[in-house]
Design a protein around this motif. Sequence first.
Motif, mmCIF file in Angstrom:
data_model
loop_
_atom_site.group_PDB
_atom_site.id
_atom_site.type_symbol
_atom_site.label_atom_id
_atom_site.label_comp_id
_atom_site.label_asym_id
_atom_site.label_seq_id
_atom_site.Cartn_x
_atom_site.Cartn_y
_atom_site.Cartn_z
ATOM 1 N N PHE A 25 45.584 30.703 40.946
ATOM 2 C CA PHE A 25 45.564 32.273 40.444
ATOM 3 C C PHE A 25 44.242 33.189 40.374
ATOM 4 O O PHE A 25 44.325 34.441 40.490
ATOM 5 C CB PHE A 25 45.985 32.091 39.116
ATOM 6 C CG PHE A 25 47.954 31.757 38.692
ATOM 7 C CD1 PHE A 25 48.514 32.704 39.163
ATOM 8 C CD2 PHE A 25 47.818 30.864 38.269
ATOM 9 C CE1 PHE A 25 49.913 32.394 39.128
ATOM 10 C CE2 PHE A 25 49.425 30.323 38.180
ATOM 11 C CZ PHE A 25 50.157 31.273 38.612
ATOM 12 N N ARG A 26 43.067 32.364 40.178
ATOM 13 C CA ARG A 26 41.849 33.043 40.285
ATOM 14 C C ARG A 26 41.642 33.788 41.839
ATOM 15 O O ARG A 26 41.212 34.809 41.719
ATOM 16 C CB ARG A 26 40.683 32.284 39.717
ATOM 17 C CG ARG A 26 39.314 32.933 39.950
ATOM 18 C CD ARG A 26 38.145 31.894 39.462
ATOM 19 N NE ARG A 26 38.059 31.014 40.654
ATOM 20 C CZ ARG A 26 37.276 31.043 41.679
ATOM 21 N NH1 ARG A 26 36.835 32.317 42.032
ATOM 22 N NH2 ARG A 26 37.109 30.279 42.528
ATOM 23 N N LEU A 27 42.082 32.848 42.770
ATOM 24 C CA LEU A 27 41.770 33.137 43.980
ATOM 25 C C LEU A 27 42.828 34.407 44.371
ATOM 26 O O LEU A 27 42.580 35.445 45.084
ATOM 27 C CB LEU A 27 42.381 32.184 45.084
ATOM 28 C CG LEU A 27 41.188 31.146 45.266
ATOM 29 C CD1 LEU A 27 41.407 29.815 46.098
ATOM 30 C CD2 LEU A 27 39.673 31.975 45.666
ATOM 31 N N LEU A 28 43.979 34.406 43.700
ATOM 32 C CA LEU A 28 44.989 35.354 44.054
ATOM 33 C C LEU A 28 44.491 36.639 43.572
ATOM 34 O O LEU A 28 44.514 37.905 44.008
ATOM 35 C CB LEU A 28 46.417 35.184 43.601
ATOM 36 C CG LEU A 28 47.205 34.167 44.392
ATOM 37 C CD1 LEU A 28 48.481 33.796 43.705
ATOM 38 C CD2 LEU A 28 47.579 34.825 45.676
ATOM 39 N N TYR A 29 44.045 36.585 42.492
ATOM 40 C CA TYR A 29 43.502 37.802 41.498
ATOM 41 C C TYR A 29 42.147 38.355 42.353
ATOM 42 O O TYR A 29 42.247 39.608 42.405
ATOM 43 C CB TYR A 29 43.113 37.148 40.086
ATOM 44 C CG TYR A 29 42.314 38.494 39.317
ATOM 45 C CD1 TYR A 29 43.098 39.311 38.679
ATOM 46 C CD2 TYR A 29 41.015 38.377 39.174
ATOM 47 C CE1 TYR A 29 42.802 40.581 37.930
ATOM 48 C CE2 TYR A 29 40.349 39.488 38.557
ATOM 49 C CZ TYR A 29 41.247 40.693 37.905
ATOM 50 O OH TYR A 29 40.658 41.464 37.209
ATOM 51 N N ALA A 30 41.506 37.501 42.933
ATOM 52 C CA ALA A 30 40.559 38.021 43.655
ATOM 53 C C ALA A 30 40.693 38.771 44.607
ATOM 54 O O ALA A 30 40.285 39.643 45.250
ATOM 55 C CB ALA A 30 39.380 36.939 43.933
ATOM 56 N N ILE A 31 41.827 38.237 45.664
ATOM 57 C CA ILE A 31 42.411 38.943 46.490
ATOM 58 C C ILE A 31 43.019 40.131 46.436
ATOM 59 O O ILE A 31 42.650 41.278 47.040
ATOM 60 C CB ILE A 31 43.390 37.821 47.425
ATOM 61 C CG1 ILE A 31 42.696 36.794 47.848
ATOM 62 C CG2 ILE A 31 44.202 38.704 48.350
ATOM 63 C CD1 ILE A 31 43.664 35.579 48.576
ATOM 64 N N PHE A 32 43.845 40.360 45.220
ATOM 65 C CA PHE A 32 44.551 41.591 45.059
ATOM 66 C C PHE A 32 43.757 42.469 44.206
ATOM 67 O O PHE A 32 43.904 43.607 44.371
ATOM 68 C CB PHE A 32 45.792 41.232 44.431
ATOM 69 C CG PHE A 32 46.859 40.501 45.254
ATOM 70 C CD1 PHE A 32 47.355 41.194 46.506
ATOM 71 C CD2 PHE A 32 47.162 39.344 44.857
ATOM 72 C CE1 PHE A 32 48.250 40.825 47.140
ATOM 73 C CE2 PHE A 32 48.187 38.628 45.815
ATOM 74 C CZ PHE A 32 48.695 39.235 46.797
ATOM 75 N N SER A 33 42.451 42.039 43.652
ATOM 76 C CA SER A 33 41.945 43.024 42.716
ATOM 77 C C SER A 33 40.630 43.512 43.628
ATOM 78 O O SER A 33 39.999 44.476 43.020
ATOM 79 C CB SER A 33 41.217 42.301 41.432
ATOM 80 O OG SER A 33 40.244 41.410 41.894
ATOM 81 N N GLY A 34 40.597 42.968 44.755
ATOM 82 C CA GLY A 34 39.369 43.385 45.430
ATOM 83 C C GLY A 34 38.027 42.966 45.224
ATOM 84 O O GLY A 34 36.949 43.243 45.875
ATOM 85 N N THR A 35 37.797 42.085 44.123
ATOM 86 C CA THR A 35 36.720 41.563 44.011
ATOM 87 C C THR A 35 36.539 40.418 44.609
ATOM 88 O O THR A 35 36.588 39.126 44.235
ATOM 89 C CB THR A 35 36.576 41.244 42.461
ATOM 90 O OG1 THR A 35 37.665 40.143 42.203
ATOM 91 C CG2 THR A 35 36.521 42.532 41.547
#
Length: 191
Positions: free
Chosen positions: A12-22
């Motif tokens: 989930f952290r990686l998904l968040y990083a991919i979709f949030s642009g961070t």
Amino acid sequence: MDSQQLNIEYFFRLLYAIFSGTTADLNLTTLQIFLAKAWVIVMIVGYGSSLIGFALIIFITMRLFELRKREEEYYSTLIVAPATTGEENPRWKHIQSLMEGVKSSEWREAITEADIMLDDVLVRKGYEGENLGERLKSMDRSMLASLDQAWEAHKVRNRIAHEGSAFDLSQTMAQRTISMYENVFRELGAL
């Protein structure tokens, strides 16, 4: 597998990083690791659900064979109409008991059973044809005075068979149809 491979928070952290642009801490190697781990989970879930589905298919197939065996035992017992010995025909008693019901489904079943009984009687009497309609066509009024009644009753049965519950069968029509079958059976000596 180590605990890092099954860490859901990591995915989930990686998904968040991919979709949030961070993507500061996200590089190509991290993405490849993420996709490899995700693929492993997809495979595990896929194999697991396939095994469950396969077991379910086997269970349903076994139950179906059991049901078919019970049906074969039940339906292989023929109720043979007695010859004109004066005793009451058990098939006809069953049809009459269905007609005493209050549901149209019982009346439909009674008419269907009477039609099957008529076919059996005509086969036993030696009338030619592949089905009841052809046997009735091969007859004339000199062979069966109540031929018109047999046809009319058979047409009602056909409507029940083809239209199903859409066919509005009243109790009066059902009783009239069964009485036509009764007249035919009496003339043929089946009752």
